[in-house]
Write an enzyme that holds these catalytic residues in place. Sequence first.
Site, PDB file in Angstrom:
ATOM      1  N   VAL A 191     -33.031 -21.726 -14.066  1.00  8.98           N
ATOM      2  CA  VAL A 191     -31.968 -21.267 -14.709  1.00  8.98           C
ATOM      3  C   VAL A 191     -31.596 -19.821 -14.342  1.00  8.98           C
ATOM      4  O   VAL A 191     -32.632 -18.892 -14.327  1.00  8.98           O
ATOM      5  CB  VAL A 191     -31.770 -21.474 -16.275  1.00  8.98           C
ATOM      6  CG1 VAL A 191     -30.409 -20.965 -16.732  1.00  8.98           C
ATOM      7  CG2 VAL A 191     -31.969 -22.930 -16.789  1.00  8.98           C
TER       8      VAL A 191
ATOM      9  N   LYS B 257     -28.410 -26.618 -16.962  1.00  6.82           N
ATOM     10  CA  LYS B 257     -28.823 -25.480 -17.304  1.00  6.82           C
ATOM     11  C   LYS B 257     -28.691 -24.869 -18.707  1.00  6.82           C
ATOM     12  O   LYS B 257     -29.306 -24.485 -19.519  1.00  6.82           O
ATOM     13  CB  LYS B 257     -28.439 -24.289 -16.541  1.00  6.82           C
ATOM     14  CG  LYS B 257     -28.800 -24.424 -14.990  1.00  6.82           C
ATOM     15  CD  LYS B 257     -28.197 -23.571 -13.950  1.00  6.82           C
ATOM     16  CE  LYS B 257     -28.671 -23.736 -12.647  1.00  6.82           C
ATOM     17  NZ  LYS B 257     -27.752 -22.951 -11.510  1.00  6.82           N
TER      18      LYS B 257
ATOM     19  N   GLY C 236     -31.361 -18.566 -11.137  1.00  9.54           N
ATOM     20  CA  GLY C 236     -31.998 -17.881 -10.035  1.00  9.54           C
ATOM     21  C   GLY C 236     -32.993 -17.061 -10.431  1.00  9.54           C
ATOM     22  O   GLY C 236     -33.826 -17.237 -10.892  1.00  9.54           O
TER      23      GLY C 236
ATOM     24  N   GLU D  57     -38.887 -20.833 -15.001  1.00  9.07           N
ATOM     25  CA  GLU D  57     -38.046 -19.966 -14.778  1.00  9.07           C
ATOM     26  C   GLU D  57     -37.007 -19.809 -14.001  1.00  9.07           C
ATOM     27  O   GLU D  57     -35.834 -19.508 -14.076  1.00  9.07           O
ATOM     28  CB  GLU D  57     -38.763 -18.592 -14.547  1.00  9.07           C
ATOM     29  CG  GLU D  57     -38.188 -17.170 -14.733  1.00  9.07           C
ATOM     30  CD  GLU D  57     -37.505 -16.874 -15.867  1.00  9.07           C
ATOM     31  OE1 GLU D  57     -38.318 -16.719 -17.079  1.00  9.07           O
ATOM     32  OE2 GLU D  57     -36.232 -16.968 -16.253  1.00  9.07           O
TER      33      GLU D  57
ATOM     34  N   THR E  70     -34.694 -24.340   0.997  1.00  9.11           N
ATOM     35  CA  THR E  70     -34.364 -22.981   0.801  1.00  9.11           C
ATOM     36  C   THR E  70     -35.414 -22.373  -0.256  1.00  9.11           C
ATOM     37  O   THR E  70     -35.974 -20.977   0.020  1.00  9.11           O
ATOM     38  CB  THR E  70     -32.829 -23.007  -0.012  1.00  9.11           C
ATOM     39  OG1 THR E  70     -31.801 -23.523   0.905  1.00  9.11           O
ATOM     40  CG2 THR E  70     -32.449 -21.724  -0.327  1.00  9.11           C
ATOM     41  N   VAL E  71     -35.738 -22.889  -1.190  1.00  6.49           N
ATOM     42  CA  VAL E  71     -36.687 -22.224  -2.245  1.00  6.49           C
ATOM     43  C   VAL E  71     -37.952 -22.295  -1.907  1.00  6.49           C
ATOM     44  O   VAL E  71     -38.777 -21.557  -1.702  1.00  6.49           O
ATOM     45  CB  VAL E  71     -36.354 -22.752  -3.835  1.00  6.49           C
ATOM     46  CG1 VAL E  71     -37.314 -22.155  -4.756  1.00  6.49           C
ATOM     47  CG2 VAL E  71     -34.861 -23.014  -4.117  1.00  6.49           C
TER      48      VAL E  71
ATOM     49  N   LYS F  23     -34.028 -27.841 -12.247  1.00 10.29           N
ATOM     50  CA  LYS F  23     -33.137 -28.097 -13.736  1.00 10.29           C
ATOM     51  C   LYS F  23     -32.723 -29.513 -14.128  1.00 10.29           C
ATOM     52  O   LYS F  23     -32.926 -29.902 -15.180  1.00 10.29           O
ATOM     53  CB  LYS F  23     -31.795 -27.149 -13.747  1.00 10.29           C
ATOM     54  CG  LYS F  23     -31.131 -27.169 -12.782  1.00 10.29           C
ATOM     55  CD  LYS F  23     -31.309 -26.272 -11.607  1.00 10.29           C
ATOM     56  CE  LYS F  23     -30.633 -26.575 -10.243  1.00 10.29           C
ATOM     57  NZ  LYS F  23     -30.267 -25.336  -9.506  1.00 10.29           N
TER      58      LYS F  23
HETATM   59  P1  NAP Z   1     -33.701 -28.036  -0.396  1.00  6.34           P
HETATM   60  O1  NAP Z   1     -33.354 -26.928   0.576  1.00  6.34           O
HETATM   61  O2  NAP Z   1     -32.886 -29.456  -0.146  1.00  6.34           O
HETATM   62  O3  NAP Z   1     -35.184 -28.282  -0.048  1.00  6.34           O
HETATM   63  C1  NAP Z   1     -35.736 -29.517  -0.480  1.00  6.34           C
HETATM   64  C2  NAP Z   1     -37.021 -29.508   0.144  1.00  6.34           C
HETATM   65  O4  NAP Z   1     -37.689 -30.689  -0.460  1.00  6.34           O
HETATM   66  C3  NAP Z   1     -37.088 -29.918   1.541  1.00  6.34           C
HETATM   67  O5  NAP Z   1     -38.023 -29.094   2.378  1.00  6.34           O
HETATM   68  C4  NAP Z   1     -37.260 -31.255   1.723  1.00  6.34           C
HETATM   69  O6  NAP Z   1     -37.749 -31.721   3.038  1.00  6.34           O
HETATM   70  C5  NAP Z   1     -38.163 -31.460   0.650  1.00  6.34           C
HETATM   71  N1  NAP Z   1     -38.166 -32.836   0.122  1.00  6.34           N
HETATM   72  C6  NAP Z   1     -36.960 -33.436  -0.634  1.00  6.34           C
HETATM   73  N2  NAP Z   1     -37.426 -34.659  -0.797  1.00  6.34           N
HETATM   74  C7  NAP Z   1     -38.750 -34.979  -0.483  1.00  6.34           C
HETATM   75  C8  NAP Z   1     -39.512 -35.956  -0.368  1.00  6.34           C
HETATM   76  N3  NAP Z   1     -39.211 -37.302  -1.083  1.00  6.34           N
HETATM   77  N4  NAP Z   1     -40.736 -35.979  -0.006  1.00  6.34           N
HETATM   78  C9  NAP Z   1     -40.898 -34.752   0.599  1.00  6.34           C
HETATM   79  N5  NAP Z   1     -40.354 -33.878   0.606  1.00  6.34           N
HETATM   80  C10 NAP Z   1     -39.085 -33.799   0.067  1.00  6.34           C
HETATM   81  O7  NAP Z   1     -33.401 -27.617  -1.697  1.00  6.34           O
HETATM   82  P2  NAP Z   1     -33.624 -26.209  -2.334  1.00  6.34           P
HETATM   83  O8  NAP Z   1     -32.162 -25.444  -2.257  1.00  6.34           O
HETATM   84  O9  NAP Z   1     -34.628 -25.493  -1.769  1.00  6.34           O
HETATM   85  O10 NAP Z   1     -33.560 -26.525  -3.943  1.00  6.34           O
HETATM   86  C11 NAP Z   1     -34.859 -27.227  -4.417  1.00  6.34           C
HETATM   87  C12 NAP Z   1     -34.981 -27.048  -5.942  1.00  6.34           C
HETATM   88  O11 NAP Z   1     -34.820 -25.974  -6.345  1.00  6.34           O
HETATM   89  C13 NAP Z   1     -33.773 -28.029  -6.613  1.00  6.34           C
HETATM   90  O12 NAP Z   1     -34.456 -28.629  -7.681  1.00  6.34           O
HETATM   91  C14 NAP Z   1     -32.831 -26.904  -6.876  1.00  6.34           C
HETATM   92  O13 NAP Z   1     -31.958 -27.502  -7.946  1.00  6.34           O
HETATM   93  C15 NAP Z   1     -33.585 -25.682  -7.364  1.00  6.34           C
HETATM   94  N6  NAP Z   1     -32.974 -24.542  -6.991  1.00  6.34           N
HETATM   95  C16 NAP Z   1     -32.278 -24.276  -6.040  1.00  6.34           C
HETATM   96  C17 NAP Z   1     -31.703 -22.915  -5.927  1.00  6.34           C
HETATM   97  C18 NAP Z   1     -31.101 -22.492  -4.683  1.00  6.34           C
HETATM   98  O14 NAP Z   1     -30.353 -21.320  -4.615  1.00  6.34           O
HETATM   99  N7  NAP Z   1     -31.225 -23.216  -3.694  1.00  6.34           N
HETATM  100  C19 NAP Z   1     -31.752 -22.192  -6.868  1.00  6.34           C
HETATM  101  C20 NAP Z   1     -32.349 -22.310  -8.218  1.00  6.34           C
HETATM  102  C21 NAP Z   1     -33.048 -23.725  -8.382  1.00  6.34           C
HETATM  103  P3  NAP Z   1     -37.127 -31.395   4.569  1.00  6.34           P
HETATM  104  O15 NAP Z   1     -37.018 -29.841   4.537  1.00  6.34           O
HETATM  105  O16 NAP Z   1     -38.042 -31.914   5.368  1.00  6.34           O
HETATM  106  O17 NAP Z   1     -35.835 -32.163   4.279  1.00  6.34           O
HETATM  107  N1  HSE Z   2     -26.827 -24.652  -6.950  1.00  5.99           N
HETATM  108  C1  HSE Z   2     -27.291 -23.828  -7.993  1.00  5.99           C
HETATM  109  C2  HSE Z   2     -26.412 -22.982  -8.140  1.00  5.99           C
HETATM  110  C3  HSE Z   2     -28.445 -23.245  -7.408  1.00  5.99           C
HETATM  111  O1  HSE Z   2     -25.187 -22.911  -7.268  1.00  5.99           O
HETATM  112  O2  HSE Z   2     -26.310 -22.057  -9.021  1.00  5.99           O
HETATM  113  C4  HSE Z   2     -29.176 -22.355  -8.583  1.00  5.99           C
HETATM  114  O3  HSE Z   2     -29.635 -22.862  -9.729  1.00  5.99           O
END
Ligand code: NAP
Ligand code: HSE
Length: 438
Positions: free
Chosen positions: A131, A204, A133, A128, A14-15, A104
């Site tokens: 916490v 957070k 988004g 940044e 996603t990110v 986080k």
């Molecule tokens: P996600 O959609 O699950 O994406 C994770 C990515 O990392 C995927 O592309 C995955 O590969 C890759 N990955 C995971 N483990 C791996 C490994 N061992 N080796 C190589 N690639 C690996 O997660 P996300 O939502 O983007 O979140 C990522 C981070 O941002 C997390 O720490 C989350 O807490 C933080 N975050 C997320 C949001 C949000 O709104 N989603 C907001 C703020 C912060 P594949 O695609 O091939 O599975």
């Molecule tokens: N899973 C987290 C949330 C992503 O819903 O707030 C953003 O940090």
Amino acid sequence: MGTRIGLGLLGLGTVGAGVAEILQNPEGRHPLIGELELVRVAVRDLQRSRPVELPAAVLTTDPETVVDDPAVQVVVEVMGGIEPARTLIMRAIAAGKSVVTANKAVIAHHGEEIASAAAAAGVYVLIEAAVGGGIPIIEPLKQSLGGNRIERVSGIINGTTNYILTRMAQEGAAYQAVLKDAQDLGYAEADPAADVEGLDAADKIAILSGLAFGGPIERAAIPTQGISTLQSRDVDYAKQLGYVVKLLAVAERLQTTTQDQTSLPLALRVQPTLIPNEHPLAGVNGVNNAILVEGDPIGRVMFYGPGAGAGPTASAVVADILNIAGIRQLENANGCLDPLLAANSWRACHLVHPNAIQQRNYVRFKAKNAPGVIGQIGNCFGACDISIQSIVQFDASEADAEIVVITHEVSQGQMHDALKAITNLPEIKGLIAHLGCL
Ligand code: NAP
Ligand code: HSE
């Protein structure tokens, strides 16, 4: 401008995809973005379809090769989880590379170790996106609010649970169905238990407290209650009493009577909490987050915006990358200022003619209280292609009436023509007010 900066992306979910999307579309954004080059990207599954297209050679399933690549100067960790994220961040730091992370969990649990290593290596670890988004809250706590003694930081800092609670309260939607929607929208953690059990919010608030109060926070000691056991009956009772229920995270400095100044007493908690309807946090709905910071002398400030999702989170990640890019330019060129801090103009701008401004309008006329006046006003607006949202007559005394019109969004040129025609009507005694309307 300066030299190009090679980025290594750990994760393209996603990110990560949101970040790649910004890097691939630099038009109209800060020119420093044009200096950033996505060199290598680590994923788990090379076959998975992605919302962004990258050359096959850029992708790898070996994240260490991304960190180690000599063309990568800044490592962007958006894979999530504690391991291997922690080890990869430490590896990047050891190689003298700055890191940007949205993770986080790893910062709340290993932030001290990571910060010490970064300080020793003379590199930055910027967080940044970890916490709130897209809400800028880390930089304000580190810099903009630096003159304050912070008393309290509180807020709604998990988008998934706020989205669930809002839809349950407003639509009576079922918990499991809404959680599934939050996952589909990319809001939830890989294991959504982190969201609904309050662990993500606890990570957070630990990070925010560390910055606000200046000392390391024992993450495991934060009392944490999520929403998974919250009963709709309590939400209903709260509503009847004039409250909404939100998953609230709170950190406050306690007054101490002892002379012991060596350690600051803090009270932290994450808990579903009744918030009075008139409180600023009560209207924070959906995936939005809000953080209230209370300090001396500023009083109370609120930071509000989308707390999760690809675009908002990528916005925060790219801001951190730009900060590092700006600092690198500063280091590389003698006499050069940090381009972000200096904020010099980077393109021409001009103001359009006021007639081109589009907005909704509120207008009030004084008119003769005669038959057909409202119809004539409506005709004048219609002739200028202006759609009316509402038209109401107030205070019709014997002779005069007050007529209030709210329009849909139109150009001020159209509005000007319509008002000219209306004020020329013999029944209209004057245009008393013309205000904007959101
Ligand atoms: P996600 O959609 O699950 O994406 C994770 C990515 O990392 C995927 O592309 C995955 O590969 C890759 N990955 C995971 N483990 C791996 C490994 N061992 N080796 C190589 N690639 C690996 O997660 P996300 O939502 O983007 O979140 C990522 C981070 O941002 C997390 O720490 C989350 O807490 C933080 N975050 C997320 C949001 C949000 O709104 N989603 C907001 C703020 C912060 P594949 O695609 O091939 O599975
Ligand atoms: N899973 C987290 C949330 C992503 O819903 O707030 C953003 O940090």
